[in-house]
Every structure is written in structure tokens, then in C-alpha cells.
Design a protein around this motif. Structure first.
Motif, PDB file in Angstrom:
ATOM      1  N   ALA A  49      -2.676   7.931   6.315  1.00 62.08           N
ATOM      2  CA  ALA A  49      -1.909   6.934   6.243  1.00 62.08           C
ATOM      3  C   ALA A  49      -2.584   5.335   5.787  1.00 62.08           C
ATOM      4  O   ALA A  49      -1.992   4.590   5.160  1.00 62.08           O
ATOM      5  N   LYS A  50      -3.769   5.281   5.760  1.00 62.75           N
ATOM      6  CA  LYS A  50      -4.529   4.222   5.535  1.00 62.75           C
ATOM      7  C   LYS A  50      -4.496   4.219   3.865  1.00 62.75           C
ATOM      8  O   LYS A  50      -4.346   3.091   3.332  1.00 62.75           O
ATOM      9  N   ILE A  99      -0.941   3.049   2.731  1.00 60.98           N
ATOM     10  CA  ILE A  99      -0.824   1.523   2.847  1.00 60.98           C
ATOM     11  C   ILE A  99      -1.387   0.809   1.796  1.00 60.98           C
ATOM     12  O   ILE A  99      -1.013   0.112   1.053  1.00 60.98           O
ATOM     13  N   LEU A 139       0.289  -1.321  -1.521  1.00 58.30           N
ATOM     14  CA  LEU A 139      -0.156  -2.744  -1.533  1.00 58.30           C
ATOM     15  C   LEU A 139      -1.061  -2.995  -2.978  1.00 58.30           C
ATOM     16  O   LEU A 139      -1.359  -4.089  -3.234  1.00 58.30           O
TER      17      LEU A 139
END
Length: 402
Positions: free
Chosen positions: A45-46, A49, A53
Motif C-alpha cells: 500500500a505504501k 501511494i 503521488l
């Protein structure tokens, strides 16, 4: 174990990238003989993200979010294809303490297994052989969950030393090796170490994409100039990631005492001290990573090559991909004696001190007799990934899984 005609490979490596990857090359070769499903890197999940971005490159955001099909088909060898599947988003757990890590590991493994079962049904994979590429943590949780014919642990590094897996990998690997059908390592040193836990341990050393890297010799013979080198100066090259394995003292000595020679690093620099200490010299050139298909013109501009690794417990277990990539182009190789390199006796030069390494490089720059060039090319041809795939198939037979 029962026979199998398909392979599922699970590892810690993305299919795409800026350098040749052993497990990817091997799956391409094995796809000529067997159906292959490659489970791509398990992004967290990191990663999602950071990728969304724009702060992390090469994150497959759309396929992770299932906005596009996570199952694709890629080219293998000799007209074959490989299925490549992007797993669902994983929880980032590697930094966690053991108890919490192991609890959340069940969540990650459950998501991966459920997704794999769906894919196996879609492409009609039954009773596959699982080849686990250096991921014993996930591998232990997956054992027996895919109706597999058997499992082979493909070990290409010493996990207790490797920073990226040492925290939990060192805990899981011994038990995992005991429970798999066999272990295949990429170096003799690793084979000796892993055989303590698993008697069915074999060594299949890294290979080379010979058709690709043999183009280097063709370009040299055609006298095609490298786009980033000065034809008036000899160039000593280093290909691949430059990290804490590089003996900077040796390289700095050579750079300083050989000002008439250009030293070119082709690839990612992960050890800041390399650029800090070598970047001030006018005869050092740093070239960013290139896609593998674009490497031959760069290597054709080299006069000699080097593998200046430190000699320690980690490097002792390494069989570097770059050694055969250099040789496929007929290029002279100078290396430190960091590992068991007996296979290359008489083909490459070994030197263990700064002065000896510089002397060996001077000799290598003149070591261009036709018979010497041919010996290097012949060595690389014998170490091609096609031949390594033959060695894997022979091990399948020994394990009675063919």
C-alpha cells in the motif's frame, strides 16, 4: 511428486527493469518447455501511494487498482510466452517486529493465494511446480495451498546478510528449506551452506543472454563507436548496480594512478561514497542505467572490464551476472577473488590489492589476441541461460517431478 507441465514462479523481482534479472531470464528459457506464470513483485500500500503521488517510479498503479488487467502475456524465448500477474496490494510488514509481522503475513499470503487460485483457474494451471525466488517468508505461508506438484527454493543470495530480507528471511528460511522438495543456488558457496538444511540442494550458476551480449563483439568488429566514450582513450567499465560490494579503495587507486584511462560506471549508484570519492576525478564517467537491449553499444566502447568487489561473507556467495555479460562481448575481465571463480581460471585475471588490480588492468588493456577473445566468447556461450535451463530440467528429473 506427480508430473507437472506448468511452473508458477514467485519472487522478489519485478519482470520489467533496467538490468538483466536471473529469475526473469530463466523463466523466459523455461517457457520454451513448460507453461510459465510469473508472479510479479508484491507491491505494498505504501508503494501504491508513493506511485500515485509520482514519488516512486515504476509502480504499476493501474493494475494494482485493477483499473487494467493484472494478467498480461510477455515474450519468452523462441516464440514462447510467459504469463505475468500483478498481485493485489500487500500490507507493508517487513519493518514490523516478529509477532505482528507474522500475524499480518497471514493476511498478505491469503490475498495472494486467493488471487493466484483465480488466475490458475483462468489459464488452466493444475498441479504446477512452484519455484520460489528468494522469498521464504511468503513461501512458507503458501506451501500446500496451490495443489502444487512440488516446490523448489531458488536461492541467489545469502539471506541473512542481504539487507532487504535479513530481518525476517533469516527466521523463515531454515524451516522453509526443510519442507521444500529441493533448493537450487546460484553459487557453489551457497550450495554448500544450504545443503546443511536440505540435502536436495543443487547449484545452477547464473547465465547470460548470449544472443544479446554477443552483439557487443559484432559492434566492436564493425568499429561502431560508443555514443558515450572517447575513441582516443581506453575505457575500463563496470556494468550494473554499484553498491557497498564495490571496493572503493581499489577503484580509487586505479583511477588515480591511471589518468590516461577512463573508468565508466554503467548503472545505478547506490553507495554514495562511490560518487563522493570518485566523482572528482576527470577520468571517471557515470552513465545511468539503460534497458538491457540498449547495453551492447555502450559495452562496445569498453576496452576492458572490472569486478572490484570487496571480499567478505556476502560477496563470497555471489556468482555475478556481469562476468558472463562481459565475456560474451570478448572483453577482458579483471576481478578481485571475492568468491569461488575457479570456472574462469585462465579466462579472467584476479587481483586482491590496489597495486595488483591496477597492474592487471594495464595487462587487460593489451589482452586482445584473437584466441583470447574467442576463449572468452566460448566461455560465455557455454554459460548461456539456455544451457542453465537445461541444468534446471535435469534437476527436475532428479527430484522426480518431471
Amino acid at each position: 511428486m506427480p508430473p507437472f507441465d506448468s511452473i508458477i514462479c514467485v519472487g522478489q523481482t519485478t519482470w520489467e527493469g533496467d538490468f538483466q534479472k536471473a529469475v526473469v531470464q530463466l523463466m523466459c528459457e523455461l517457457s520454451v518447455r513448460r507453461r510459465v506464470l510469473y508472479v510479479d513483485y508484491q507491491h505494498t500500500a505504501k508503494d501504491l501511494i508513493m506511485g500515485a503521488l509520482g514519488r516512486q517510479k515504476n509502480v504499476p498503479v493501474r493494475s494494482m487498482l485493477r483499473l487494467e488487467n493484472p494478467l498480461t502475456t510477455r515474450q519468452g524465448k523462441e516464440g514462447s510466452t510467459v504469463h505475468v500477474w500483478q498481485p493485489p496490494v500487500m500490507l507493508p510488514i517487513n519493518f514490523l517486529p516478529p509477532a505482528l509481522h507474522d500475524k499480518l503475513l497471514r493476511v498478505n499470503a491469503g490475498r495472494l493465494i486467493a488471487g493466484l487460485r483465480r488466475v490458475m483457474h483462468e489459464i488452466d494451471f493444475k498441479n504446477p511446480l512452484i519455484i520460489n525466488g528468494m522469498h521464504p517468508v511468503l513461501g512458507l505461508a503458501m506451501l500446500g495451498k496451490l495443489n502444487e506438484a512440488g516446490t523448489i527454493y531458488y536461492c541467489f543470495d545469502e539471506i541473512t546478510i542481504a539487507k532487504w530480507m535479513s530481518k525476517h528471511g533469516g527466521r523463515f528460511e531454515p524451516e522453509y528449506m526443510k519442507r521444500v522438495n529441493g533448493v537450487i543456488t546460484t553459487s557453489e558457496a551457497l550450495r554448500q551452506s544450504k545443503a546443511i538444511s536440505q540435502p536436495n540442494t543443487f547449484c545452477v550458476k547464473n547465465g547470460v543472454d548470449f544472443p544479446l551480449f554477443s552483439q557487443v563483439r559484432q559492434l566492436i568488429e564493425q568499429k561502431a563507436p560508443s555514443p558515450l566514450s572517447d575513441p582516443k582513450r581506453p575505457v575500463v567499465g563496470y556494468l550494473g548496480t554499484a553498491d557497498d560490494r564495490v571496493n572503493i579503495d581499489i577503484v580509487e587507486h586505479c583511477v588515480r594512478t591511471m589518468p590516461d584511462v577512463t573508468f565508466q560506471f554503467i548503472g545505478e549508484i547506490k553507495e554514495p561514497a562511490i560518487t563522493q570519492r570518485l566523482g572528482t576525478f576527470p577520468n571517471v564517467l557515470f552513465t545511468p542505467p539503460h534497458q538491457p537491449a540498449n547495453l551492447p553499444p555502450l559495452l562496445a566502447g569498453l576496452s576492458a572490464t572490472m569486478i572490484p568487489f570487496v571480499c567478505n561473507a556476502h560477496t563470497y556467495t555471489i556468482y555475478p551476472l556481469k562476468i558472463n555479460e562481459y565475456l560474451a562481448g570478448g572483453l577482458p575481465v579483471v576481478s578481485t577473488p571475492f568468491s569461488i571463480l575457479n570456472d574462469f581460471a585462465g579466462i579472467i585475471e584476479l587481483a586482491d590489492t590496489p597495486d595488483a588490480f591496477a597492474d592487471a588492468l594495464r595487462h587487460a588493456l593489451t589482452d586482445n589476441a584473437p584466441d583470447r577473445i574467442q576463449a572468452r566468447v566460448d566461455m560465455a556461450r557455454a554459460n548461456s541461460w539456455a544451457h542453465r535451463a537445461d541444468e534446471f530440467e535435469a534437476i527436475f528429473e532428479k527430484l522426480a517431478v518431471a
